[in-house]
Scaffold this motif. Sequence first.
Motif, PDB file in Angstrom:
ATOM      1  N   GLU A   6       6.084  -7.361  -5.366  1.00  0.00           N
ATOM      2  CA  GLU A   6       5.856  -8.554  -5.746  1.00  0.00           C
ATOM      3  C   GLU A   6       7.145  -9.383  -5.762  1.00  0.00           C
ATOM      4  OE1 GLU A   6       5.042  -7.347  -9.808  1.00  0.00           O
ATOM      5  OE2 GLU A   6       3.195  -6.704  -9.252  1.00  0.00           O
ATOM      6  N   GLU A   7       8.526  -8.636  -5.841  1.00  0.00           N
ATOM      7  CA  GLU A   7       9.552  -9.460  -5.517  1.00  0.00           C
ATOM      8  C   GLU A   7       9.952  -9.918  -4.170  1.00  0.00           C
ATOM      9  OE1 GLU A   7      14.588  -8.721  -6.215  1.00  0.00           O
ATOM     10  OE2 GLU A   7      13.145  -7.258  -6.742  1.00  0.00           O
ATOM     11  N   ALA A   8       9.488  -9.013  -3.219  1.00  0.00           N
ATOM     12  CA  ALA A   8       9.592  -9.305  -1.968  1.00  0.00           C
ATOM     13  C   ALA A   8       8.703 -10.374  -1.187  1.00  0.00           C
ATOM     14  CB  ALA A   8       9.442  -8.130  -0.881  1.00  0.00           C
ATOM     15  N   VAL A   9       7.522 -10.379  -1.790  1.00  0.00           N
ATOM     16  CA  VAL A   9       6.681 -11.470  -1.623  1.00  0.00           C
ATOM     17  C   VAL A   9       7.076 -12.746  -2.246  1.00  0.00           C
ATOM     18  CG1 VAL A   9       4.114 -12.196  -1.846  1.00  0.00           C
ATOM     19  CG2 VAL A   9       4.697  -9.724  -0.880  1.00  0.00           C
ATOM     20  N   ALA A  10       7.398 -12.744  -3.469  1.00  0.00           N
ATOM     21  CA  ALA A  10       7.853 -13.912  -4.176  1.00  0.00           C
ATOM     22  C   ALA A  10       9.059 -14.662  -3.310  1.00  0.00           C
ATOM     23  CB  ALA A  10       8.354 -13.553  -5.464  1.00  0.00           C
ATOM     24  N   ASP A  11      10.053 -13.692  -2.925  1.00  0.00           N
ATOM     25  CA  ASP A  11      11.152 -14.170  -2.066  1.00  0.00           C
ATOM     26  C   ASP A  11      10.657 -14.812  -0.735  1.00  0.00           C
ATOM     27  OD1 ASP A  11      12.901 -13.113  -4.186  1.00  0.00           O
ATOM     28  OD2 ASP A  11      13.316 -11.666  -3.067  1.00  0.00           O
ATOM     29  N   ALA A  12       9.783 -14.106   0.000  1.00  0.00           N
ATOM     30  CA  ALA A  12       9.201 -14.805   1.054  1.00  0.00           C
ATOM     31  C   ALA A  12       8.473 -16.054   1.028  1.00  0.00           C
ATOM     32  CB  ALA A  12       8.240 -13.738   1.656  1.00  0.00           C
ATOM     33  N   ARG A  13       7.849 -16.082  -0.219  1.00  0.00           N
ATOM     34  CA  ARG A  13       7.140 -17.413  -0.460  1.00  0.00           C
ATOM     35  C   ARG A  13       8.265 -18.602  -1.094  1.00  0.00           C
ATOM     36  NH1 ARG A  13       2.286 -14.615  -2.489  1.00  0.00           N
ATOM     37  NH2 ARG A  13       0.937 -15.107  -0.934  1.00  0.00           N
ATOM     38  N   ARG A  14       9.282 -18.182  -1.697  1.00  0.00           N
ATOM     39  CA  ARG A  14      10.337 -19.233  -1.925  1.00  0.00           C
ATOM     40  C   ARG A  14      10.992 -19.643  -0.571  1.00  0.00           C
ATOM     41  NH1 ARG A  14      13.363 -15.660  -4.624  1.00  0.00           N
ATOM     42  NH2 ARG A  14      11.978 -16.109  -6.483  1.00  0.00           N
ATOM     43  N   TRP A  15      10.992 -18.682   0.206  1.00  0.00           N
ATOM     44  CA  TRP A  15      11.933 -19.192   1.757  1.00  0.00           C
ATOM     45  C   TRP A  15      10.832 -19.870   2.516  1.00  0.00           C
ATOM     46  CZ3 TRP A  15      16.697 -19.778   2.011  1.00  0.00           C
ATOM     47  CH2 TRP A  15      17.708 -19.366   0.879  1.00  0.00           C
ATOM     48  N   GLN A  16       9.635 -19.918   2.034  1.00  0.00           N
ATOM     49  CA  GLN A  16       8.460 -20.738   2.781  1.00  0.00           C
ATOM     50  C   GLN A  16       8.129 -20.060   3.987  1.00  0.00           C
ATOM     51  OE1 GLN A  16       9.798 -24.938   2.982  1.00  0.00           O
ATOM     52  NE2 GLN A  16       9.617 -24.991   0.716  1.00  0.00           N
ATOM     53  N   LEU A  17       7.876 -18.720   4.233  1.00  0.00           N
ATOM     54  CA  LEU A  17       7.559 -18.141   5.378  1.00  0.00           C
ATOM     55  C   LEU A  17       6.006 -18.245   5.317  1.00  0.00           C
ATOM     56  CD1 LEU A  17      10.278 -16.404   5.079  1.00  0.00           C
ATOM     57  CD2 LEU A  17       8.876 -14.539   5.812  1.00  0.00           C
ATOM     58  N   PRO A  18       5.725 -18.388   6.742  1.00  0.00           N
ATOM     59  CA  PRO A  18       4.192 -18.555   6.852  1.00  0.00           C
ATOM     60  C   PRO A  18       3.315 -17.524   6.430  1.00  0.00           C
ATOM     61  CG  PRO A  18       5.529 -18.580   8.890  1.00  0.00           C
ATOM     62  CD  PRO A  18       6.147 -18.284   7.913  1.00  0.00           C
ATOM     63  N   GLU A  19       2.129 -17.652   5.715  1.00  0.00           N
ATOM     64  CA  GLU A  19       1.224 -16.930   5.090  1.00  0.00           C
ATOM     65  C   GLU A  19       1.028 -15.418   6.196  1.00  0.00           C
ATOM     66  OE1 GLU A  19      -0.463 -15.112   1.983  1.00  0.00           O
ATOM     67  OE2 GLU A  19       0.685 -17.260   2.167  1.00  0.00           O
ATOM     68  N   ALA A  20       0.806 -15.774   7.400  1.00  0.00           N
ATOM     69  CA  ALA A  20       0.749 -14.477   8.205  1.00  0.00           C
ATOM     70  C   ALA A  20       1.764 -13.641   8.394  1.00  0.00           C
ATOM     71  CB  ALA A  20       0.522 -14.884   9.835  1.00  0.00           C
ATOM     72  N   GLU A  21       3.130 -14.128   8.301  1.00  0.00           N
ATOM     73  CA  GLU A  21       4.279 -13.055   7.974  1.00  0.00           C
ATOM     74  C   GLU A  21       4.441 -12.535   6.705  1.00  0.00           C
ATOM     75  OE1 GLU A  21       8.062 -14.710   9.462  1.00  0.00           O
ATOM     76  OE2 GLU A  21       7.054 -15.824  10.969  1.00  0.00           O
ATOM     77  N   ILE A  22       3.708 -13.297   5.528  1.00  0.00           N
ATOM     78  CA  ILE A  22       3.907 -12.804   4.046  1.00  0.00           C
ATOM     79  C   ILE A  22       2.781 -11.423   4.276  1.00  0.00           C
ATOM     80  CG2 ILE A  22       3.109 -12.939   1.878  1.00  0.00           C
ATOM     81  CD1 ILE A  22       4.310 -15.814   2.145  1.00  0.00           C
ATOM     82  N   VAL A  23       1.579 -11.613   5.003  1.00  0.00           N
ATOM     83  CA  VAL A  23       0.637 -10.535   5.143  1.00  0.00           C
ATOM     84  C   VAL A  23       1.167  -9.288   5.876  1.00  0.00           C
ATOM     85  CG1 VAL A  23      -1.805  -9.920   6.287  1.00  0.00           C
ATOM     86  CG2 VAL A  23      -1.435 -12.101   5.141  1.00  0.00           C
ATOM     87  N   ALA A  24       2.027  -9.612   6.805  1.00  0.00           N
ATOM     88  CA  ALA A  24       2.521  -8.603   7.713  1.00  0.00           C
ATOM     89  C   ALA A  24       3.571  -7.912   6.650  1.00  0.00           C
ATOM     90  CB  ALA A  24       3.256  -9.088   8.937  1.00  0.00           C
ATOM     91  N   LEU A  25       4.397  -8.650   5.965  1.00  0.00           N
ATOM     92  CA  LEU A  25       5.404  -8.019   5.024  1.00  0.00           C
ATOM     93  C   LEU A  25       4.782  -6.973   4.158  1.00  0.00           C
ATOM     94  CD1 LEU A  25       8.296  -7.680   3.852  1.00  0.00           C
ATOM     95  CD2 LEU A  25       7.510  -9.924   2.320  1.00  0.00           C
ATOM     96  N   LYS A  26       3.450  -7.626   3.474  1.00  0.00           N
ATOM     97  CA  LYS A  26       2.943  -6.764   2.348  1.00  0.00           C
ATOM     98  C   LYS A  26       2.431  -5.313   3.267  1.00  0.00           C
ATOM     99  CE  LYS A  26       0.802 -10.148  -0.626  1.00  0.00           C
ATOM    100  NZ  LYS A  26      -0.624 -10.815  -0.960  1.00  0.00           N
ATOM    101  N   ALA A  27       1.846  -5.677   4.367  1.00  0.00           N
ATOM    102  CA  ALA A  27       1.460  -4.430   5.066  1.00  0.00           C
ATOM    103  C   ALA A  27       2.613  -3.233   5.252  1.00  0.00           C
ATOM    104  CB  ALA A  27       0.818  -4.686   6.515  1.00  0.00           C
ATOM    105  N   ALA A  28       3.710  -3.812   5.653  1.00  0.00           N
ATOM    106  CA  ALA A  28       4.955  -3.097   6.003  1.00  0.00           C
ATOM    107  C   ALA A  28       5.386  -2.532   4.754  1.00  0.00           C
ATOM    108  CB  ALA A  28       6.039  -3.851   6.590  1.00  0.00           C
ATOM    109  N   LEU A  29       5.266  -2.953   3.617  1.00  0.00           N
ATOM    110  CA  LEU A  29       5.836  -2.385   2.340  1.00  0.00           C
ATOM    111  C   LEU A  29       4.944  -1.502   1.904  1.00  0.00           C
ATOM    112  CD1 LEU A  29       6.829  -5.787   0.230  1.00  0.00           C
ATOM    113  CD2 LEU A  29       8.391  -3.944   1.224  1.00  0.00           C
ATOM    114  N   TRP A  30       3.534  -1.367   2.260  1.00  0.00           N
ATOM    115  CA  TRP A  30       2.854  -0.151   1.720  1.00  0.00           C
ATOM    116  C   TRP A  30       2.454   0.668   2.802  1.00  0.00           C
ATOM    117  CZ3 TRP A  30       2.000   1.051  -3.002  1.00  0.00           C
ATOM    118  CH2 TRP A  30       2.125  -0.090  -3.946  1.00  0.00           C
ATOM    119  N   GLN A  31       3.146   0.725   3.981  1.00  0.00           N
ATOM    120  CA  GLN A  31       3.104   1.620   5.179  1.00  0.00           C
ATOM    121  C   GLN A  31       3.772   2.809   4.523  1.00  0.00           C
ATOM    122  OE1 GLN A  31       4.984  -0.046   8.481  1.00  0.00           O
ATOM    123  NE2 GLN A  31       3.866   1.360   9.960  1.00  0.00           N
ATOM    124  N   PRO A  32       2.999   4.018   4.760  1.00  0.00           N
ATOM    125  CA  PRO A  32       3.749   5.308   4.515  1.00  0.00           C
ATOM    126  C   PRO A  32       4.967   5.511   5.471  1.00  0.00           C
ATOM    127  CG  PRO A  32       1.366   5.577   5.415  1.00  0.00           C
ATOM    128  CD  PRO A  32       1.735   4.045   5.395  1.00  0.00           C
TER     129      PRO A  32
END
Length: 117
Positions: A6-32
């Motif tokens: 949640e914090e990483a995604v909030a930071d990504a949104r705060r820095w106005q990353l494109p939604e596609a990069e936020i989706v990729a960030l979420k996938a990387a965070l939950w990757q085993p």
Amino acid sequence: MPGEEEEAVADARRWQLPEAEIVALKAALWQPLGAGFAGVWPDNRKAVDAFLFAASQWRTATTMVERRMTTLWIGLDYAGIRVALDARGIALDADLMTGIQIMEQAARNALNRSTAT
């Protein structure tokens, strides 16, 4: 971890990353992390491996603290480090030695229960 995501995604949104990069960030965070992951950044792996190879090369002394015999961790035996690394075919250069010394200092302070540098 949910809080960290949640914090990483909030930071990504705060820095106005494109939604596609936020989706990729979420996938990387939950990757085993995988069976071989030990919490070491790839840039630090060589120094961590070298430090662990030389882990038997500590210089110690015994002393009395509050009428109890205790071990004082002095530091690594640098000649012993060279032998340990040479036996594994690892070249000891300035960058690698710096990494080893950073870990040595932190380990020495922890082993001696000290915050001194």
